[in-house]
Write an enzyme that holds these catalytic residues in place. Structure first.
Site, PDB file in Angstrom:
ATOM      1  N   LYS A  22     -48.782  41.509 -10.627  1.00  0.00           N
ATOM      2  CA  LYS A  22     -49.194  40.355  -9.850  1.00  0.00           C
ATOM      3  C   LYS A  22     -50.627  40.466  -9.324  1.00  0.00           C
ATOM      4  O   LYS A  22     -51.037  41.540  -8.897  1.00  0.00           O
ATOM      5  CB  LYS A  22     -48.233  40.194  -8.651  1.00  0.00           C
ATOM      6  CG  LYS A  22     -48.425  38.956  -7.828  1.00  0.00           C
ATOM      7  CD  LYS A  22     -48.461  37.666  -8.631  1.00  0.00           C
ATOM      8  CE  LYS A  22     -47.324  37.539  -9.568  1.00  0.00           C
ATOM      9  NZ  LYS A  22     -47.557  36.599 -10.680  1.00  0.00           N
ATOM     10  N   ARG A  60     -37.768  34.598 -12.163  1.00  0.00           N
ATOM     11  CA  ARG A  60     -39.071  35.256 -12.363  1.00  0.00           C
ATOM     12  C   ARG A  60     -38.893  36.750 -12.198  1.00  0.00           C
ATOM     13  O   ARG A  60     -37.851  37.223 -11.810  1.00  0.00           O
ATOM     14  CB  ARG A  60     -40.072  34.712 -11.365  1.00  0.00           C
ATOM     15  CG  ARG A  60     -39.521  34.626  -9.914  1.00  0.00           C
ATOM     16  CD  ARG A  60     -40.457  35.018  -8.834  1.00  0.00           C
ATOM     17  NE  ARG A  60     -41.021  36.317  -8.992  1.00  0.00           N
ATOM     18  CZ  ARG A  60     -40.421  37.451  -8.651  1.00  0.00           C
ATOM     19  NH1 ARG A  60     -39.190  37.437  -8.212  1.00  0.00           N
ATOM     20  NH2 ARG A  60     -41.040  38.604  -8.783  1.00  0.00           N
ATOM     21  N   GLY A  61     -39.948  37.466 -12.593  1.00  0.00           N
ATOM     22  CA  GLY A  61     -39.866  38.931 -12.573  1.00  0.00           C
ATOM     23  C   GLY A  61     -39.662  39.414 -13.990  1.00  0.00           C
ATOM     24  O   GLY A  61     -38.770  38.909 -14.685  1.00  0.00           O
ATOM     25  N   ASP A 115     -45.797  44.204 -15.137  1.00  0.00           N
ATOM     26  CA  ASP A 115     -45.395  43.234 -16.157  1.00  0.00           C
ATOM     27  C   ASP A 115     -45.719  43.712 -17.552  1.00  0.00           C
ATOM     28  O   ASP A 115     -45.102  43.263 -18.526  1.00  0.00           O
ATOM     29  CB  ASP A 115     -46.072  41.887 -15.881  1.00  0.00           C
ATOM     30  CG  ASP A 115     -45.518  41.271 -14.602  1.00  0.00           C
ATOM     31  OD1 ASP A 115     -45.977  41.654 -13.515  1.00  0.00           O
ATOM     32  OD2 ASP A 115     -44.592  40.442 -14.709  1.00  0.00           O
ATOM     33  N   ARG A 146     -44.020  32.331 -20.976  1.00  0.00           N
ATOM     34  CA  ARG A 146     -44.981  33.048 -20.113  1.00  0.00           C
ATOM     35  C   ARG A 146     -45.531  34.233 -20.900  1.00  0.00           C
ATOM     36  O   ARG A 146     -44.778  34.947 -21.543  1.00  0.00           O
ATOM     37  CB  ARG A 146     -44.312  33.532 -18.814  1.00  0.00           C
ATOM     38  CG  ARG A 146     -43.865  32.414 -17.885  1.00  0.00           C
ATOM     39  CD  ARG A 146     -43.392  32.936 -16.539  1.00  0.00           C
ATOM     40  NE  ARG A 146     -44.527  33.387 -15.710  1.00  0.00           N
ATOM     41  CZ  ARG A 146     -44.384  34.098 -14.601  1.00  0.00           C
ATOM     42  NH1 ARG A 146     -43.186  34.490 -14.210  1.00  0.00           N
ATOM     43  NH2 ARG A 146     -45.439  34.454 -13.883  1.00  0.00           N
TER      44      ARG A 146
HETATM   45  C1  LIG Z   1     -39.709  43.722 -11.526  1.00  0.00           C
HETATM   46  S1  LIG Z   1     -41.087  43.105 -12.330  1.00  0.00           S
HETATM   47  C2  LIG Z   1     -41.643  41.915 -11.201  1.00  0.00           C
HETATM   48  C3  LIG Z   1     -43.074  41.538 -11.457  1.00  0.00           C
HETATM   49  O1  LIG Z   1     -43.117  40.204 -11.961  1.00  0.00           O
HETATM   50  C4  LIG Z   1     -43.818  39.439 -11.000  1.00  0.00           C
HETATM   51  O2  LIG Z   1     -44.520  38.361 -11.528  1.00  0.00           O
HETATM   52  P1  LIG Z   1     -43.894  36.866 -11.376  1.00  0.00           P
HETATM   53  O3  LIG Z   1     -43.400  36.724  -9.973  1.00  0.00           O
HETATM   54  O4  LIG Z   1     -45.067  35.980 -11.703  1.00  0.00           O
HETATM   55  O5  LIG Z   1     -42.793  36.795 -12.418  1.00  0.00           O
HETATM   56  C5  LIG Z   1     -44.766  40.423 -10.363  1.00  0.00           C
HETATM   57  O6  LIG Z   1     -45.846  40.726 -11.199  1.00  0.00           O
HETATM   58  C6  LIG Z   1     -43.842  41.580 -10.171  1.00  0.00           C
HETATM   59  O7  LIG Z   1     -44.425  42.798  -9.933  1.00  0.00           O
END
Ligand SMILES: CSC[C@H]1O[C@H](OP(=O)(O)O)[C@H](O)[C@@H]1O
Length: 350
Positions: free
Chosen positions: A251, A51-52, A240, A94
């Site tokens: 987030k 994720r990320g 994102d 996603r």
């Molecule tokens: C380095 S970008 C990370 C960004 O992505 C995360 O979302 P998720 O954990 O659902 O993939 C979150 O928004 C972070 O800030």
């Protein structure tokens, strides 16, 4: 015993598969998974094993390159058709992080002039590896620019995990802390637990502890009180998707922190690579917001906490209006208002 600190990473390309650190098992279990089939790549992204925003893009790029390397045909048109089919499948995993589409489109652009299937396969692999290695350089640059803004020994708040494991290395919002640790800085990071998936309590605390950064965990609801009582001097988050006017999806809970920063008169920074900007969207109202399964809210570790049949609204992201953002830290430098003009000049050239 000397304290060894390391900056953890989550992606490791091995000839015929991508080895990922399963982020759903952290922090109590270090499980490495080998992704080699298209469904394994898709599932890993959808279920947040990886994720990320940047990490999702890099993983999807490897997913296409690795799986299509085994596609048996000498007919280039047939190969391109299969490429587009598999690209759309991974793209559907996603919706909010623009880096996913950006990485997949980078691969499509890289093979637009190939003359054979073999050349296409080689180009896809080289491009995926290039995206991975370039992202590490970019994140380090974001860290360097972020360090110029954050005062040593100050208390800084963050939410979710925009860290090394959410990228190739270093992270975006956490990059200044990882680099700072290498340079002897002493930040005190307040990490919001980030309900409901707990990227903060599970991932950011773990990651910063590995790197020797002083981190304190708080519940999301404690943010206002903590900023006041612990004299937090700034908030820094990842992103994102950032639109042409600087509106930023990140987030869920991020916009809440931005509003608090306005009230407490402290800076609110967003840290993101150029690949997180979506200049096709004029404003944040057009950003697709992923809604995730109700069980993320109605259950805790598999135990039901809400009454059976409870209605749930579970948006995984929110949009912070550009008016609340002090600056956007990119690998090219910090972008300040007016965002429309300054994003166009700093990012359009990509
Ligand atoms: C380095 S970008 C990370 C960004 O992505 C995360 O979302 P998720 O954990 O659902 O993939 C979150 O928004 C972070 O800030």
């Amino acid at each position: 015993m000397t304290n060894t600190t390391t900056i953890p990473t989550s992606l490791n390309f091995r000839d015929d598969c991508l080895e990922i650190l399963n982020q759903q098992k952290l922090p109590h279990e270090i499980e490495n998974l080998k992704l080699s089939s298209l469904n394994e790549f898709y599932d890993a992204i959808v279920t947040l094993k990886v994720r990320g925003a940047p990490a999702i893009g890099i993983t999807a790029a490897y997913g296409l390159a690795i799986t299509l390397n085994h596609y048996q045909t000498e007919n280039l048109d047939e190969f391109i058709l299969k490429f587009r089919e598999d690209k759309e499948y991974l793209f559907s995993s996603r919706p909010t992080a623009v880096n996913l589409g950006w990485a997949l489109n980078s691969l499509e652009k890289a093979i637009e002039n190939v003359q054979s299937v073999n050349e296409a396969k080689t180009t896809l692999l080289h491009t995926a590896i290039q995206l991975h290695t370039e992202d590490e350089v970019i994140c380090r640059q974001i860290g360097e620019h972020g360090l110029e803004l954050l005062k040593d020994k100050s208390a800084i708040m963050t939410i979710c995990n925009a860290g090394s494991i959410a990228t190739s290395k270093y992270g975006t919002a956490l990059a200044p802390f990882h680099l700072g640790s290498e340079k002897g800085k002493n930040f005190h990071v307040y990490a919001c637990e980030t309900r409901p998936v707990l990227q903060g309590s599970r991932l950011t605390t773990w990651e910063l502890q590995q790197s020797g950064v002083n981190v304190t965990l708080i519940a999301d609801s404690m943010a206002a009180h903590t900023i006041k009582e612990k004299k937090v001097e700034a908030v820094i988050t990842g992103a994102d998707r950032i639109t042409a006017n600087g509106d930023t999806a990140n987030k869920i809970g991020t916009s809440m922190l931005a509003i608090l920063c306005r009230y407490f008169k402290i800076p609110f920074y967003v840290a993101a690579p150029s690949s997180t900007f979506d200049l096709t969207l004029p404003a944040g109202t057009s950003i697709p917001i992923e809604e995730r399964a109700p069980e993320e809210l109605t259950e805790l570790n598999g135990h039901k906490v809400a009454p059976q049949g409870t209605q749930v609204y579970n948006p995984a992201f929110d949009v912070t209006p550009h008016e609340l953002i002090t600056g956007i830290i990119t690998e090219k430098g910090v972008i300040y208002p007016s965002y429309e003009e300054n994003i166009a000049s700093m990012i359009s050239g990509k």
